[in-house]
Structures are given as structure tokens and as C-alpha cells.
Scaffold this active site. Sequence first.
Site, PDB file in Angstrom:
ATOM      1  CB  CYS A  30       0.888   5.483   2.385  1.00  0.00           C
ATOM      2  SG  CYS A  30       2.181   6.758   2.414  1.00  0.00           S
ATOM      3  CG  HIS A  86       1.796   7.019  -2.380  1.00  0.00           C
ATOM      4  ND1 HIS A  86       0.905   6.892  -1.340  1.00  0.00           N
ATOM      5  CD2 HIS A  86       1.422   6.088  -3.307  1.00  0.00           C
ATOM      6  CE1 HIS A  86       0.020   5.953  -1.640  1.00  0.00           C
ATOM      7  NE2 HIS A  86       0.321   5.449  -2.828  1.00  0.00           N
ATOM      8  CG  ASP A 104      -1.060   2.738  -4.431  1.00  0.00           C
ATOM      9  OD1 ASP A 104      -1.376   2.995  -3.251  1.00  0.00           O
ATOM     10  OD2 ASP A 104      -0.879   3.617  -5.304  1.00  0.00           O
TER      11      ASP A 104
END
Length: 229
Positions: A30, A86, A104
Site C-alpha cells: 500500500c 495501512h 484508498d
Amino acid sequence: MATSELDSTSAPTAVRPLDISQFQHTPSYCEENVYLLCKKLCTSGVADADGSDLYVVFISNEKKQVPLWHQKASHRADGVILWDYHVICIQRKKESHSSPLVWDLDSSLHCPSPLASYVSETIRPSFQLFADFQRFFRVVHAPIFLRSFASDRRHMKDSLGNWTAKPPAYGPIVAEDGTVHNLNEYMEIIAADVVSNIGSDLITAVRSHKLGIVVNETQLEEFFSLDDL
């Protein structure tokens, strides 16, 4: 970025995801996905050319257990999952009074989503959590992040040197100063790092410090509502 499951009784929310196939996305990477997303937003004109309206946000805690909902990697109907950390991007346009937007690429929600909606659906601050699951947010100004971030992906290898998740096809990200790995500096987040209160002085801090500032769940929206941000 690793995952585990978390029990929840919350009902799923129907959403219509945006087609985001134009963005590079490698599962479990990520931080690199957000790095490339910021660059693409800048070059495409969606964001300021220098990325000054973009903020990279690392979500984690001391236990490396942060529950988030509506995540594509989840095997549950409500999309809840436990990430060790994250990373998302929050866009705050200076000339606009519209809501800050959350990018996201791992979310099943509309992308981008208004920050208030994202917090309500993904963070779910009203959902009672044990202290070990409290989430903290490291907010880093994108122009600094794009110059300073580096990862040689060592965190994605086991003790024998095998990949725990297939790496991206492109080469590792190297910082402008030649640093090859500093991801750990961004993802190590503890409660003691959280700012005491939200004020205009934090704008200067986030725009000048490589590692930005750390806020808690109740401070995240407050920070992005600051007039001079």
C-alpha cells in the site's frame, strides 16, 4: 502489509466503487501504491502539480493491529480486516470549501470518498474497540514524502529471504538523497507521538517534518478542517 481477520457484527454497506484501474496497484504494498498514486494525481492535473494538496497517511499502532472496514482483501461481507499498517492519501484542495477526499486503492468504497464518509464507514469510531486496536494516523505532506520515502521491500521477506507477497514488477523506490529503505520510520507509530491538540502550528510542522505529525482518531477530521491547511 499483512492482514488477519477480526470478528464484527456490523452489517455491510452497499457501495458503487469507482473504476480505478488506471492506478498502479500491487496487493500488500500500500505504501508504494500511494506513492505512485500521488505522482499520477499530480501529473494528471487531479492534484496540484507539486502535490501540495496531498497528504500521505500511515495508519497503525504499537501492536500493529488496526481494524478497517470495506477492505478488498477481507473475506468477510462487511470487508473488515486487521492490517498491521495501512496507507491512504487524503486530498485537501486549498481553493475549495468541499470536503477533503480519501484515496484508498484497497477500499471497496467509492474512490475517492469524502473524508467524513470514509471515517464513518472505514474507521468506524463509534465501534467499541479494545485499546490494542486503537488507530493512530501519521500525516505526511506528499511533496516531502515523494522526495524522502524509500523501500527496498525487506519487510516483505521471511527469515529465509522468501517473499511473503509478490513484489511489484518495477524497481524499489529510492529517496532523492539515495536512501534505500526507511519505511519502518513511517510505520512505527505509538500513542506517545500523538499531538496534544490541533492548532495552526501543526500545519507548519506537517509541511516541514519528514515524518509529519501523528494524530488520533478524534483529531484526524479536525486537522483536515483547519482553515489554512
